[in-house]
Design a protein around this motif. Structure first.
Motif, mmCIF file in Angstrom:
data_model
loop_
_atom_site.group_PDB
_atom_site.id
_atom_site.type_symbol
_atom_site.label_atom_id
_atom_site.label_comp_id
_atom_site.label_asym_id
_atom_site.label_seq_id
_atom_site.Cartn_x
_atom_site.Cartn_y
_atom_site.Cartn_z
ATOM 1 N N LEU A 91 0.837 -1.253 0.209
ATOM 2 C CA LEU A 91 0.195 0.115 -0.036
ATOM 3 C C LEU A 91 0.868 1.286 0.091
ATOM 4 O O LEU A 91 0.439 2.516 -0.091
ATOM 5 C CB LEU A 91 -0.880 0.073 1.189
ATOM 6 N N ARG A 96 -0.570 0.220 -8.626
ATOM 7 C CA ARG A 96 -2.111 0.083 -8.573
ATOM 8 C C ARG A 96 -2.791 -0.685 -7.924
ATOM 9 O O ARG A 96 -2.643 -1.829 -7.782
ATOM 10 C CB ARG A 96 -2.745 0.082 -9.956
ATOM 11 N N ARG A 97 -3.698 -0.168 -7.010
ATOM 12 C CA ARG A 97 -4.682 -0.861 -6.018
ATOM 13 C C ARG A 97 -5.161 -2.118 -6.926
ATOM 14 O O ARG A 97 -5.285 -3.487 -6.317
ATOM 15 C CB ARG A 97 -5.524 -0.247 -5.160
ATOM 16 N N GLY A 98 -5.837 -1.903 -7.928
ATOM 17 C CA GLY A 98 -6.570 -2.923 -8.588
ATOM 18 C C GLY A 98 -5.363 -4.302 -9.056
ATOM 19 O O GLY A 98 -5.907 -5.214 -9.066
ATOM 20 N N THR A 249 -12.400 -5.511 -5.707
ATOM 21 C CA THR A 249 -11.694 -4.137 -5.571
ATOM 22 C C THR A 249 -12.216 -3.250 -4.826
ATOM 23 O O THR A 249 -11.311 -2.428 -4.318
ATOM 24 C CB THR A 249 -11.768 -3.727 -7.346
ATOM 25 N N ARG A 250 -13.408 -3.167 -4.823
ATOM 26 C CA ARG A 250 -14.054 -2.030 -3.703
ATOM 27 C C ARG A 250 -13.883 -2.503 -2.266
ATOM 28 O O ARG A 250 -13.687 -1.444 -1.640
ATOM 29 C CB ARG A 250 -15.571 -1.921 -4.049
ATOM 30 N N THR A 251 -13.987 -3.492 -2.073
ATOM 31 C CA THR A 251 -13.762 -4.007 -0.714
ATOM 32 C C THR A 251 -12.225 -3.786 -0.234
ATOM 33 O O THR A 251 -11.847 -3.342 0.956
ATOM 34 C CB THR A 251 -13.880 -5.713 -0.403
ATOM 35 N N ARG A 253 -10.388 -1.551 -1.239
ATOM 36 C CA ARG A 253 -10.234 0.252 -1.031
ATOM 37 C C ARG A 253 -10.795 0.546 0.227
ATOM 38 O O ARG A 253 -10.147 1.169 0.810
ATOM 39 C CB ARG A 253 -10.971 1.004 -2.264
ATOM 40 N N TYR A 255 -10.910 -1.398 2.836
ATOM 41 C CA TYR A 255 -9.506 -2.205 3.572
ATOM 42 C C TYR A 255 -8.387 -1.278 3.839
ATOM 43 O O TYR A 255 -7.861 -1.037 4.943
ATOM 44 C CB TYR A 255 -9.211 -3.565 3.014
ATOM 45 N N GLN A 256 -8.006 -0.751 2.538
ATOM 46 C CA GLN A 256 -7.358 0.527 2.436
ATOM 47 C C GLN A 256 -7.325 1.598 3.432
ATOM 48 O O GLN A 256 -6.481 2.014 4.180
ATOM 49 C CB GLN A 256 -6.898 0.765 1.015
ATOM 50 N N ARG A 257 -8.556 2.162 3.398
ATOM 51 C CA ARG A 257 -8.888 3.109 4.174
ATOM 52 C C ARG A 257 -8.986 2.852 5.526
ATOM 53 O O ARG A 257 -8.826 3.742 6.571
ATOM 54 C CB ARG A 257 -10.325 3.592 3.951
#
Length: 259
Positions: A91, A96-98, A249-251, A253, A255-257
């Protein structure tokens, strides 16, 4: 795309250091193929089944069931990376996160392809018949079956990753997999012809993505494929796989937050 390629190479290098994993990934499908194939081989004699070889009927079922069961555990790898801190270290990189999630899905897809090809070849060696040596059926039908298995595996691997990042508990993934595996399998035509199922089970198979994959694969392996039906089931699987990857992918993001 370059980030996804890099992350996929990283995962494949780790997989290459575990050659026994691919061996054990074939043990259970071999048991299903030959144990069930011999136990139920006379079931084709029942009126309404359609005759033919039960082994030929069973091969697509084992391919699809193996794709589902193996990909259901993808979230365990995600949990391991979370616990080891590997995921968090990525992170702080410009990747890229995706790509981080896509690499996991691609690795599972390649493993599913290897597993599926091995099952098809084992079935062929044991006497399973794939109609036609060329289009229609034959190699084209086998390719459609492989694509259907990969799409179904993508659905379950992406969903498993999403669950892993949401709950971060191995017990939840184990319980969920145990809950879903057998009902989804037996509410499909993996082992039994739809015509011999009770009415309520036949109704539920229409909403089961496992049966979508079977309908696409088996439909393409017949002497006279109904390509409209094959494409309809394949298209439904493709849409569901895209939705599952988007959700994963949304999940990620979310988790990243949270970290």
């Amino acid at each position: 795309m370059s980030d996804t390629l890099f992350m996929t190479q990283r995962r494949l290098k780790a997989l290459a250091k575990q050659p026994w994993f691919l061996f054990f990934a074939l043990v259970q499908p071999i048991i299903w193929l030959f144990l069930f194939g011999n136990l139920f081989r006379r079931i084709v004699e029942l009126p309404g089944f359609g005759g033919g070889s039960y082994l030929t009927y069973l091969v697509p079922g084992v391919v699809v069931m193996s794709a589902m069961s193996s990909n259901m555990w993808a979230g365990m790898g995600t949990l391991e990376e979370i616990e080891r801190g590997t995921l968090n270290r990525f992170l702080v990189t410009p990747v890229r996160r995706g790509a981080i999630i896509n690499a996991n899905v691609i690795e599972q897809a390649l493993t599913t392809t290897f597993q599926s090809v091995a099952i098809v070849l084992l079935g062929w060696a044991a006497g399973a018949h794939y109609p036609g040596a060329h289009y229609p059926g034959g190699i084209v039908g086998v390719l459609v079956l492989l694509v259907a298995a990969v799409l179904l595996g993508t659905v379950f691997s992406a969903m498993s990753n999403a669950v892993g990042m949401l709950v971060r508990q191995r017990e939840t993934i184990i319980g969920l997999n145990t809950l879903l595996l057998l009902p989804l399998t037996f509410l499909s035509t993996a082992f039994m012809a739809k015509e011999l199922m009770p009415g309520w089970m036949r109704a539920l198979t229409g909403a089961n993505p496992v049966d979508w994959a079977l309908a696409a694969g088996r439909g393409a392996l017949t002497d006279s494929p109904d390509w409209g039906r094959v494409c309809a089931n394949g298209g439904a699987l493709l849409l569901l796989a895209g939705l599952a990857v988007w959700l994963s992918t949304r999940t990620f993001r979310a988790y990243q937050r949270a970290v």
